[in-house]
Design a protein around this motif. Structure first.
Motif, PDB file in Angstrom:
ATOM      1  N   ARG A 198     -30.115 -33.748  49.236  1.00 48.50           N
ATOM      2  CA  ARG A 198     -29.409 -32.530  49.636  1.00 48.50           C
ATOM      3  C   ARG A 198     -28.168 -32.859  50.472  1.00 48.50           C
ATOM      4  N   GLN A 199     -28.286 -33.844  51.367  1.00 49.45           N
ATOM      5  CA  GLN A 199     -27.142 -34.255  52.177  1.00 49.45           C
ATOM      6  C   GLN A 199     -26.028 -34.810  51.296  1.00 49.45           C
ATOM      7  N   SER A 200     -26.394 -35.625  50.339  1.00 46.65           N
ATOM      8  CA  SER A 200     -25.395 -36.186  49.433  1.00 46.65           C
ATOM      9  C   SER A 200     -24.746 -35.093  48.589  1.00 46.65           C
ATOM     10  N   GLU A 201     -25.535 -34.123  48.175  1.00 47.26           N
ATOM     11  CA  GLU A 201     -24.999 -33.033  47.367  1.00 47.26           C
ATOM     12  C   GLU A 201     -24.008 -32.188  48.153  1.00 47.26           C
ATOM     13  N   LEU A 202     -24.361 -31.830  49.393  1.00 47.76           N
ATOM     14  CA  LEU A 202     -23.453 -31.009  50.199  1.00 47.76           C
ATOM     15  C   LEU A 202     -22.177 -31.762  50.554  1.00 47.76           C
ATOM     16  N   ALA A 203     -22.314 -33.075  50.814  1.00 46.81           N
ATOM     17  CA  ALA A 203     -21.120 -33.864  51.123  1.00 46.81           C
ATOM     18  C   ALA A 203     -20.180 -33.931  49.929  1.00 46.81           C
ATOM     19  N   MET A 204     -20.743 -34.072  48.740  1.00 42.95           N
ATOM     20  CA  MET A 204     -19.899 -34.133  47.546  1.00 42.95           C
ATOM     21  C   MET A 204     -19.230 -32.788  47.276  1.00 42.95           C
ATOM     22  N   LEU A 205     -19.967 -31.694  47.489  1.00 40.28           N
ATOM     23  CA  LEU A 205     -19.371 -30.372  47.292  1.00 40.28           C
ATOM     24  C   LEU A 205     -18.251 -30.122  48.296  1.00 40.28           C
ATOM     25  N   ASP A 206     -18.467 -30.544  49.553  1.00 38.03           N
ATOM     26  CA  ASP A 206     -17.444 -30.354  50.574  1.00 38.03           C
ATOM     27  C   ASP A 206     -16.218 -31.202  50.284  1.00 38.03           C
ATOM     28  N   GLN A 207     -16.449 -32.397  49.783  1.00 38.60           N
ATOM     29  CA  GLN A 207     -15.332 -33.278  49.464  1.00 38.60           C
ATOM     30  C   GLN A 207     -14.494 -32.729  48.309  1.00 38.60           C
ATOM     31  N   MET A 208     -15.145 -32.084  47.362  1.00 39.19           N
ATOM     32  CA  MET A 208     -14.441 -31.551  46.204  1.00 39.19           C
ATOM     33  C   MET A 208     -13.968 -30.112  46.423  1.00 39.19           C
ATOM     34  N   GLY A 209     -14.305 -29.541  47.590  1.00 35.95           N
ATOM     35  CA  GLY A 209     -13.853 -28.186  47.885  1.00 35.95           C
ATOM     36  C   GLY A 209     -14.530 -27.116  47.062  1.00 35.95           C
ATOM     37  N   ILE A 210     -15.783 -27.327  46.708  1.00 32.91           N
ATOM     38  CA  ILE A 210     -16.522 -26.376  45.893  1.00 32.91           C
ATOM     39  C   ILE A 210     -17.520 -25.635  46.776  1.00 32.91           C
ATOM     40  N   VAL A 211     -17.550 -24.332  46.669  1.00 34.15           N
ATOM     41  CA  VAL A 211     -18.486 -23.490  47.416  1.00 34.15           C
ATOM     42  C   VAL A 211     -19.487 -22.911  46.429  1.00 34.15           C
ATOM     43  N   VAL A 212     -20.768 -23.183  46.662  1.00 29.11           N
ATOM     44  CA  VAL A 212     -21.831 -22.684  45.794  1.00 29.11           C
ATOM     45  C   VAL A 212     -22.685 -21.688  46.562  1.00 29.11           C
ATOM     46  N   ASP A 213     -23.372 -20.861  45.821  1.00 23.56           N
ATOM     47  CA  ASP A 213     -24.184 -19.805  46.425  1.00 23.56           C
ATOM     48  C   ASP A 213     -25.413 -20.370  47.133  1.00 23.56           C
ATOM     49  N   SER A 214     -25.818 -21.606  46.799  1.00 21.86           N
ATOM     50  CA  SER A 214     -27.015 -22.183  47.393  1.00 21.86           C
ATOM     51  C   SER A 214     -26.747 -22.882  48.721  1.00 21.86           C
ATOM     52  N   ASP A 215     -25.513 -22.878  49.211  1.00 20.48           N
ATOM     53  CA  ASP A 215     -25.178 -23.513  50.485  1.00 20.48           C
ATOM     54  C   ASP A 215     -25.236 -22.461  51.590  1.00 20.48           C
ATOM     55  N   PRO A 216     -26.258 -22.478  52.453  1.00 19.02           N
ATOM     56  CA  PRO A 216     -26.361 -21.432  53.489  1.00 19.02           C
ATOM     57  C   PRO A 216     -25.278 -21.529  54.539  1.00 19.02           C
ATOM     58  N   THR A 217     -24.599 -22.664  54.656  1.00 15.78           N
ATOM     59  CA  THR A 217     -23.525 -22.778  55.642  1.00 15.78           C
ATOM     60  C   THR A 217     -22.231 -22.141  55.159  1.00 15.78           C
ATOM     61  N   GLN A 218     -22.152 -21.856  53.850  1.00 14.80           N
ATOM     62  CA  GLN A 218     -20.933 -21.286  53.293  1.00 14.80           C
ATOM     63  C   GLN A 218     -21.113 -19.843  52.810  1.00 14.80           C
ATOM     64  N   VAL A 219     -22.315 -19.523  52.344  1.00 15.92           N
ATOM     65  CA  VAL A 219     -22.554 -18.222  51.737  1.00 15.92           C
ATOM     66  C   VAL A 219     -23.793 -17.614  52.368  1.00 15.92           C
ATOM     67  N   THR A 220     -23.762 -16.331  52.660  1.00 15.73           N
ATOM     68  CA  THR A 220     -24.905 -15.625  53.222  1.00 15.73           C
ATOM     69  C   THR A 220     -25.942 -15.352  52.134  1.00 15.73           C
ATOM     70  N   GLY A 221     -27.090 -14.814  52.585  1.00 17.45           N
ATOM     71  CA  GLY A 221     -28.128 -14.503  51.618  1.00 17.45           C
ATOM     72  C   GLY A 221     -27.725 -13.416  50.642  1.00 17.45           C
ATOM     73  N   ALA A 222     -26.767 -12.560  51.034  1.00 14.64           N
ATOM     74  CA  ALA A 222     -26.279 -11.510  50.144  1.00 14.64           C
ATOM     75  C   ALA A 222     -25.196 -11.998  49.194  1.00 14.64           C
TER      76      ALA A 222
END
Length: 241
Positions: A198-222
């Protein structure tokens, strides 16, 4: 079962006006005849054939078979649906209940297998592997019990009702009734491997500037994007009107 076997074995009766069994095809007072499919046989003069009513297996065979399978499943310790793969006599609630009970039974067998077989084999294997230099473990001679304290992870099962079970596990973790490791282990996974992945996945998403719905630090539950706070060292600059 006796009636079904008798019906399948008895083909017919042959009557003869002679009144007694005579001939070379008589053995122990009974005529010997072989029955084969797709064969026509000729009778002797004066003989006639009477075919009995072969009504077996009838409508009682299927309930009898289900009763036998239920008795066998109860003796083994699992559900009827698991043994027969027949879900026509059940509904969703009862199937889910029997599946949960089956998995509890499998977990008991897994624990028994680990304690009585896998752990014993592992202790013998690791000693022989270190002695033969097939496995390099520095410090094994000083603390062998440290290396023998392996953590076993038997296979798990997917959730029967994912939406309800995920919510239940979430509440159990928040209330302190379960740990994250227990929840992941019940699915056959390892918490350490999950967190690293999970840490590697979030780091790669942050590096590529991609925001996904499964990241609680970027997107709320709604599903709404969260507002990121400004760093304390760089306050927001006011643009001129």
């Amino acid at each position: 079962m006796v009636r079904a076997r008798a019906s399948s074995a008895l083909m017919g009766f042959i009557t003869s006006p002679e009144g007694e069994l005579i001939g070379d095809d008589v053995m122990d007072g009974e005529r010997v005849s072989n029955f084969e499919p797709g064969v026509f046989k000729y009778l002797n003069p004066g003989e006639s054939v009477t075919v009995p009513s072969l009504d077996s297996p009838d409508g009682q065979f299927e309930p009898f078979l289900r009763a036998m399978l239920r008795a066998m499943a109860a003796g083994i310790g699992c559900s009827y649906e698991t043994i027969s793969r027949d879900f026509s006599q059940t509904n969703y609630s009862s199937s889910r209940l029997s599946l949960i009970e089956d998995r509890d039974h499998w977990r008991i067998l897994q624990s028994w297998m680990i304690e009585n077989f896998h752990r014993r084999v592992f202790h013998e294997w690791i000693e022989l592997a270190v002695l033969s230099n097939a496995l390099s473990l520095p410090g094994y001679e000083l603390a062998p019990d440290r290396f023998k304290a392996a953590r076993w992870m038997p296979r798990g099962w997917a959730w029967v009702d994912p939406a309800k079970e995920v919510a239940a596990y979430k509440e159990a973790v928040r209330c302190g009734f379960k740990t994250l490791g227990e929840v992941v282990a019940e699915q056959g996974g390892d918490l350490d491997e999950l967190l690293l992945a999970r840490q590697s996945e979030l780091a790669m998403l942050d590096q590529m500037g991609i925001v996904v719905d499964s990241d609680p630090t970027q997107v709320t539950g709604a599903g709404l994007q969260q507002m990121q706070p400004y760093p304390e060292t760089q306050p927001p600059t006011e643009e001129p009107a």
